[in-house]
Design a protein around this motif. Structure first.
Motif, mmCIF file in Angstrom:
data_model
loop_
_atom_site.group_PDB
_atom_site.id
_atom_site.type_symbol
_atom_site.label_atom_id
_atom_site.label_comp_id
_atom_site.label_asym_id
_atom_site.label_seq_id
_atom_site.Cartn_x
_atom_site.Cartn_y
_atom_site.Cartn_z
ATOM 1 N N LEU A 218 0.860 -1.064 0.013
ATOM 2 C CA LEU A 218 0.004 0.286 -0.032
ATOM 3 C C LEU A 218 0.498 1.178 0.144
ATOM 4 C CD1 LEU A 218 -2.499 1.203 0.051
ATOM 5 C CD2 LEU A 218 -2.827 0.823 2.852
ATOM 6 N N ARG A 219 0.725 2.304 -1.329
ATOM 7 C CA ARG A 219 1.815 3.220 -1.050
ATOM 8 C C ARG A 219 0.862 4.374 -1.305
ATOM 9 N NH1 ARG A 219 1.960 -1.067 -4.909
ATOM 10 N NH2 ARG A 219 1.377 -0.370 -6.691
ATOM 11 N N LEU A 220 1.630 5.723 -1.627
ATOM 12 C CA LEU A 220 1.424 6.589 -2.154
ATOM 13 C C LEU A 220 1.752 7.154 -3.474
ATOM 14 C CD1 LEU A 220 0.103 9.678 -1.250
ATOM 15 C CD2 LEU A 220 1.546 10.342 -0.326
ATOM 16 N N THR A 221 0.655 7.688 -3.773
ATOM 17 C CA THR A 221 0.879 7.930 -5.281
ATOM 18 C C THR A 221 0.581 9.108 -6.734
ATOM 19 O OG1 THR A 221 -1.504 6.519 -6.359
ATOM 20 C CG2 THR A 221 0.559 5.006 -6.615
ATOM 21 N N GLY A 222 0.166 9.825 -5.208
ATOM 22 C CA GLY A 222 -0.343 10.614 -6.060
ATOM 23 C C GLY A 222 -0.717 11.617 -4.262
ATOM 24 N N MET A 223 -0.618 13.167 -4.393
ATOM 25 C CA MET A 223 -0.534 13.886 -3.749
ATOM 26 C C MET A 223 -1.456 15.654 -3.977
ATOM 27 S SD MET A 223 0.787 14.127 0.119
ATOM 28 C CE MET A 223 2.723 15.243 -0.365
ATOM 29 N N THR A 224 -2.316 16.321 -3.357
ATOM 30 C CA THR A 224 -2.102 17.910 -3.447
ATOM 31 C C THR A 224 -2.575 18.293 -1.855
ATOM 32 O OG1 THR A 224 -5.112 17.321 -3.277
ATOM 33 C CG2 THR A 224 -3.189 17.334 -5.360
ATOM 34 N N PRO A 225 -2.379 19.344 -2.271
ATOM 35 C CA PRO A 225 -2.496 19.696 -0.384
ATOM 36 C C PRO A 225 -3.572 19.338 0.373
ATOM 37 C CG PRO A 225 -1.503 21.531 -1.395
ATOM 38 C CD PRO A 225 -1.995 21.096 -2.272
ATOM 39 N N THR A 226 -4.845 18.694 -0.237
ATOM 40 C CA THR A 226 -5.852 18.449 0.795
ATOM 41 C C THR A 226 -6.075 16.844 -0.226
ATOM 42 O OG1 THR A 226 -7.265 19.907 -1.098
ATOM 43 C CG2 THR A 226 -6.431 20.675 0.746
ATOM 44 N N SER A 227 -5.537 16.184 -0.784
ATOM 45 C CA SER A 227 -6.053 14.737 -1.426
ATOM 46 C C SER A 227 -4.556 13.930 -1.426
ATOM 47 C CB SER A 227 -6.540 14.794 -2.818
ATOM 48 O OG SER A 227 -6.097 15.220 -3.585
ATOM 49 N N VAL A 228 -5.003 12.567 -0.879
ATOM 50 C CA VAL A 228 -4.395 11.512 -1.442
ATOM 51 C C VAL A 228 -4.450 10.149 -2.423
ATOM 52 C CG1 VAL A 228 -2.690 11.840 0.512
ATOM 53 C CG2 VAL A 228 -4.555 10.630 0.737
ATOM 54 N N THR A 229 -4.101 9.853 -3.174
ATOM 55 C CA THR A 229 -4.060 9.093 -4.262
ATOM 56 C C THR A 229 -2.708 7.458 -3.833
ATOM 57 O OG1 THR A 229 -4.685 10.399 -5.972
ATOM 58 C CG2 THR A 229 -4.134 8.083 -6.411
ATOM 59 N N VAL A 230 -3.670 7.114 -3.597
ATOM 60 C CA VAL A 230 -3.017 5.641 -2.639
ATOM 61 C C VAL A 230 -3.128 4.201 -4.304
ATOM 62 C CG1 VAL A 230 -3.163 6.255 -1.057
ATOM 63 C CG2 VAL A 230 -4.408 4.705 -1.352
ATOM 64 N N ALA A 231 -2.428 3.620 -3.963
ATOM 65 C CA ALA A 231 -2.200 1.810 -4.993
ATOM 66 C C ALA A 231 -2.102 1.014 -3.922
ATOM 67 C CB ALA A 231 -1.801 2.437 -6.093
ATOM 68 N N TRP A 232 -1.913 -0.280 -4.658
ATOM 69 C CA TRP A 232 -1.392 -1.387 -3.326
ATOM 70 C C TRP A 232 -1.372 -2.664 -5.131
ATOM 71 C CZ3 TRP A 232 -6.669 0.844 -2.969
ATOM 72 C CH2 TRP A 232 -7.594 0.285 -3.362
ATOM 73 N N ASP A 233 -0.808 -3.637 -4.060
ATOM 74 C CA ASP A 233 -0.503 -4.716 -5.310
ATOM 75 C C ASP A 233 -1.678 -6.111 -4.880
ATOM 76 O OD1 ASP A 233 1.290 -3.584 -5.512
ATOM 77 O OD2 ASP A 233 3.001 -4.881 -4.991
ATOM 78 N N ALA A 234 -2.203 -6.375 -6.155
ATOM 79 C CA ALA A 234 -2.939 -7.309 -5.599
ATOM 80 C C ALA A 234 -3.326 -8.235 -4.696
ATOM 81 C CB ALA A 234 -3.570 -8.239 -6.946
ATOM 82 N N SER A 235 -4.473 -8.804 -3.791
ATOM 83 C CA SER A 235 -4.316 -9.893 -3.591
ATOM 84 C C SER A 235 -4.929 -10.952 -4.272
ATOM 85 C CB SER A 235 -5.064 -9.730 -2.030
ATOM 86 O OG SER A 235 -5.197 -8.929 -1.225
ATOM 87 N N SER A 236 -4.394 -12.368 -3.594
ATOM 88 C CA SER A 236 -4.941 -13.697 -4.460
ATOM 89 C C SER A 236 -5.799 -14.518 -3.136
ATOM 90 C CB SER A 236 -3.670 -14.486 -4.549
ATOM 91 O OG SER A 236 -3.296 -14.941 -3.250
ATOM 92 N N ASP A 237 -6.534 -14.964 -4.091
ATOM 93 C CA ASP A 237 -7.907 -15.767 -3.041
ATOM 94 C C ASP A 237 -7.969 -17.671 -3.435
ATOM 95 O OD1 ASP A 237 -9.783 -15.954 -0.854
ATOM 96 O OD2 ASP A 237 -10.603 -17.633 -2.462
ATOM 97 N N SER A 238 -7.941 -17.884 -2.457
ATOM 98 C CA SER A 238 -7.574 -19.743 -3.472
ATOM 99 C C SER A 238 -9.395 -20.019 -3.175
ATOM 100 C CB SER A 238 -7.204 -20.726 -2.188
ATOM 101 O OG SER A 238 -7.758 -20.609 -1.060
ATOM 102 N N GLY A 239 -9.824 -19.731 -3.406
ATOM 103 C CA GLY A 239 -11.413 -19.845 -2.989
ATOM 104 C C GLY A 239 -12.536 -19.157 -4.730
ATOM 105 N N SER A 240 -13.308 -18.907 -4.491
ATOM 106 C CA SER A 240 -14.198 -17.653 -5.209
ATOM 107 C C SER A 240 -13.406 -17.262 -6.039
ATOM 108 C CB SER A 240 -15.225 -17.240 -4.191
ATOM 109 O OG SER A 240 -14.924 -16.395 -3.297
ATOM 110 N N GLY A 241 -12.265 -16.503 -5.654
ATOM 111 C CA GLY A 241 -11.360 -15.794 -5.735
ATOM 112 C C GLY A 241 -12.010 -14.384 -4.819
ATOM 113 N N VAL A 242 -11.015 -12.821 -5.914
ATOM 114 C CA VAL A 242 -11.011 -12.086 -5.323
ATOM 115 C C VAL A 242 -11.982 -11.216 -5.940
ATOM 116 C CG1 VAL A 242 -9.332 -9.867 -4.453
ATOM 117 C CG2 VAL A 242 -8.423 -11.689 -4.112
ATOM 118 N N SER A 243 -13.060 -10.740 -5.062
ATOM 119 C CA SER A 243 -14.035 -9.668 -6.071
ATOM 120 C C SER A 243 -13.888 -8.216 -5.709
ATOM 121 C CB SER A 243 -15.791 -10.177 -5.349
ATOM 122 O OG SER A 243 -15.578 -11.311 -5.534
ATOM 123 N N GLY A 244 -13.182 -8.147 -4.831
ATOM 124 C CA GLY A 244 -13.240 -6.694 -4.808
ATOM 125 C C GLY A 244 -12.244 -6.194 -3.825
#
Length: 849
Positions: A218-244
């Motif tokens: 989980l990391r910072l990818t964008g920023m203004t004085p009043t906002s931030v944008t973050v991103a992260w690497d995908a999770s995995s799931d052994s059953g029904s799969g990652v929905s969101g």
């Protein structure tokens, strides 16, 4: 859960090789099951279906299925020959993620069974049957137990040998649980002359209780004085799969997304926020939350300079690497330069290989860093020769033991030298074990046993791993005669979020708890220890934004905010930090009163201050406790610029005689986190701590100061015949800035007739009592049963002294035996003599008639 719908079967009277079955919109995640019966051979089926069974006979039957994710509404079956003897059935199932098993059979197979076991609750079983009947009737046929007929369809024609009928039929069992077992001779009471084939299958829910893996990076990818944008690497799931993924801002869910990025707007510049994200699968299982604390700012400060190191060398080849430098936002790329010329565009990787260089020639390699907002750092530079380096550095010089304590040995040495890439650092050895690698030239081996001889040593290493020989020394730790030293832990917390940032084994710690909140902590962070990095220390010790909490075992005993300065000595490799008691932050936000507030009492004034003068983050750390006031508030609870209001002097005089305060570490049981209690201690009736400070005895030594260690305030009081009261005061505050509380004396006068006369008499009384107010410092002999953190500051302790300054009385009584007020506690957890606690006491308030 189960069967959503049975879709109208497909048949045709027009022979063709292409047959399209329209089943309409399928809800995303639902399963579509098809039965295809064809007299002609089937060459292909569109739509990405999986074929589970195929019973080949005169009229073959296929069973297929797939999970729909939207976008399709039909399937096309292609046959090898034109035919009108073809039927297609469709079913839509929900909660049928898993295909559990199937079977099929054709004419002549009647001795085996279809059996599936280990099925979860909520499975659906479907069957399809095809028949080629010499006669024309099949209405008397019956299905296995538990299955209900979903419809028959047929086609009649004459093939020259008489009337023929092609039948297609299906059935469903929606209540399968645990297992299913039916005869392969599925249809009873079949007409004579039947040629048949059948296929059946079971689908059901996924018994998935396993959550997806946690989102990472989980990391910072964008920023203004009043906002931030973050991103992260995908999770995995052994059953029904990652929905969101669900994102959170300061613990509040902000919505779900199938992407791996999110923007949070409407923030306040300079105020830290906690961002979290978790992953969920199709069964509702959720991962743990990844967490990131960020502060939206207008970042105009470049990253710190990258430190470039050589990682590989050969003739004509150089490879370098560097760590991620600290930045107020986040570093997003690096510029790499060879002899001043930039090598292409900025890169994200933290290494660079140069080939095709002149063997043996010197090259200057530089790296700068650029952050999220485009600020570029100065260049970190190395000059290195493009040739293989297998020679170790020279030996460290003048290696010697420069200090020992009960649990530590300090080693120092002169620098080594290297013929190419330079000395990267020094390895430290306890016996044969290398315990650390540091860049500086002094190191303290800690956690040793008192009174034990150790062999310690050092070698030098260059950046390519070539090591010199070791230089070893012998040293013995001091004996421990003080009893067991208590365990201490130092944990750094974020001031705004209360989240722990790091736990550091600090050295040379000393902290003080005082009345009126002037206590301070000083400590060393040994940056030569390989456990520390610049980024780690910078992230954990942000001035005015980090709380340092001191634990003694499980007991919270001190807390304060990190403040400037942070001094660093490259010779010792030690970073010195300072923290102040949390109440000092409260004090900086003190709001001066401009006059009395009618109808209030002292403890409500303190509550008012907390509510109106503290930030929301302060209020999460601070609460209030202590002695409640009983009278209306007097000027002691207001700023010095309080204007005397004579018509309320009676109320002022009737108020309690003042209070002292300090901050006591505590615990917020509701939120399970540390919290500090603002304690109010009455000056009229200070608590009795039950502590006796006795020399000789439990006091190792003491000192007495006869200077004006305590500021004094002399009150003059005049009670008038009409029942009124006049007040006057003189304050001698020459040492008030040292943090000592006021010692008050009260004088009452008779026969005066004016405020001026009262002022003059009060001044005379103050001058007459201007002698020293004694201050004692007692160094305690600590044993495991001494629980100093339970003593009440501002409370009374009995002081008993017999020595040459205070010789014993003729009757054998101690030379000095009287109560004194505890003013401060100073603690040194790991001195050469173990844990040292210094108790400072001062004179008690004196009332004079």
């Amino acid at each position: 859960m189960g069967l959503v719908r049975f879709i109208t079967p497909y048949t045709t009277t027009s022979p063709a090789t292409s047959h399209t079955y329209f089943y309409g919109s399928i809800s995303p995640g639902n399963r579509i099951v098809l039965f295809v019966q064809s007299y002609a051979g089937v060459s292909s089926i569109s739509g990405g279906f999986t074929e589970h069974e195929w019973a080949s006979n005169t009229l073959g039957i296929r069973m297929l299925s797939k999970v729909s994710y939207g976008g399709d509404s039909s399937v096309t079956v292609y046959t090898t020959d034109s035919t009108d003897r073809i039927f297609i059935w469709g079913y839509e199932l929900d909660d049928a993620e898993v295909y559990y098993g199937s079977a099929s059979a054709k004419e002549g197979v009647s001795s085996a069974y279809w059996s599936e076991s280990g099925l979860p609750d909520g499975c659906v079983a479907l069957m399809g049957v095809s028949m080629y009947i010499a006669g024309t009737d099949n209405t008397s046929a019956s299905w296995p137990s538990g299955f209900s007929n979903k419809g028959y369809t047929y086609r009649d024609w004459s093939d020259g040998g008489g009337s023929k009928r092609v039948w297609g039929a299906t059935a469903v069992n929606e209540y399968v649980s645990g297992s299913i077992s039916v005869s392969k001779q599925l249809i009873n009471n079949q007409p004579i002359g039947t040629s048949y084939a059948w296929a059946g299958g079971v689908w059901g829910p996924n018994p998935d209780n396993t959550p997806p893996t946690d989102p990472t990076n989980l990391r910072l990818t964008g920023m203004t004085p009043t906002s931030v944008t973050v991103a992260w690497d995908a999770s995995s799931d052994s059953g029904s799969g990652v929905s969101g993924y669900t994102t959170y801002l300061n613990g509040v869910a902000k919505g779900s997304t199938s992407s791996r990025t999110a923007t949070f707007s409407g923030l306040t510049s300079g105020v830290s926020v906690t961002i979290q994200v978790d992953a969920y699968d199709g069964k509702g299982n959720r991962s743990a939350k990844a967490e990131l604390v960020v502060t939206p700012i207008n970042d105009t400060t470049p990253p710190i300079v990258p430190t470039v190191r050589v990682t590989a060398l050969d003739a004509g080849k150089i490879t370098v690497g560097w760590d991620t430098p600290y930045d107020e936002s986040v570093v997003v790329g690096y510029g790499v330069y060879l002899n001043g010329t930039k090598q292409g565009a900025d890169q994200t990787a933290r290494s660079k290989a140069f080939a095709g260089l002149s063997a043996g020639a010197l090259y200057t390699i530089s790296v700068d860093a650029i952050d999220l907002l485009g600020n570029r750092s100065a260049k970190g530079t190395r000059t290195v020769r493009a040739q293989a380096d297998r020679n170790p550095p020279t030996l460290p010089g003048s290696v010697s033991v420069v200090a020992t304590s009960k649990t530590a040995i300090t080693l120092a040495w002169n620098p080594s030298s290297d013929d190419n890439v330079g000395v990267a650092g020094y390895g430290l050895y306890l016996g044969s074990l290398r315990v650390a690698e540091i860049p500086s030239r002094v190191y303290t081996f800690t956690g040793l046993t008192p009174g034990v001889s150790y062999t310690v040593g050092v070698d030098a290493v260059d950046e390519l791993g070539n090591r010199s020989n070791r230089v070893m020394q012998s040293a013995t730790t001091l004996e421990d005669t003080s009893g067991d030293a208590p365990p201490y832990e130092y944990v750094l917390y974020d001031w705004d979020t209360h989240l722990p940032l790091d736990s550091l084994p600090l050295q040379n710690v000393s902290f003080e708890i005082t009345l009126n909140g002037s206590g301070q902590l000083t400590a060393d962070i040994p940056l030569y220890d390989s456990a520390y990095t610049v980024g780690r220390i910078t992230a954990a010790t942000r001035p005015e934004r980090t709380m340092l909490l001191v634990y003694r075992g499980e007991q919270l005993v001190w807390g304060g905010r990190i403040v400037d300065p942070q001094d660093y000595d490259s010779g010792s490799g030690v970073l010195k930090i300072t923290a102040e008691e949390s109440v000092a932050i409260y004090g900086k936000r003190y709001v001066a009163f401009t006059g009395p507030r009618a109808g209030t009492v002292p403890h409500t004034e303190v509550t008012w201050l907390l509510e109106h003068a503290a930030s929301p983050a302060d209020l999460r750390w601070l609460t209030y406790d202590g002695v409640a006031g009983t009278g209306t508030v007097d000027r002691e609870y207001r700023a010095d610029d309080f204007v005397r209001i004579l018509d309320t002097v009676s109320d002022v005089a009737a108020a309690p005689g003042g209070f002292d305060w300090y901050v006591k570490p505590g615990w917020d049981a509701v939120n399970d986190r540390p919290r500090f209690v603002l304690r109010r201690v009455s000056r009229i009736e200070p608590p009795d701590t039950g502590l006796t400070l006795e020399y000789p005895g439990n006091v190792r030594g003491f000192s007495r100061s006869t200077r004006r260690g305590l500021a004094t305030r002399t009150w003059g009081q005049l009670r008038r015949p009409d029942g009124g009261v006049m007040l006057s005061s003189v304050t001698r505050n020459d040492l008030l800035s040292d943090g000592w509380p006021l010692i008050e004396e009260t004088w009452q006068f008779d026969g005066l007739t004016s405020q001026a006369a009262l002022d003059a008499e009060t001044q005379r009384a103050s001058d007459a009592s201007a002698g020293a107010k004694q201050v004692f410092e007692f160094v305690l002999a600590i044993s495991p049963d001494v629980r100093w953190w339970q003593w009440e500051l501002g409370g009374m302790a009995r002081v008993v002294i017999t020595d040459h300054l205070y010789p014993a009385q003729p009757d054998g009584a101690p030379g000095l035996d009287r109560p004194m007020k505890i003013v401060s506690l100073k603690v040194q957890p790991d001195s050469n003599d173990g844990e040292l606690v210094t108790v400072t006491t001062g004179e008690h308030t004196v009332a004079v008639d």
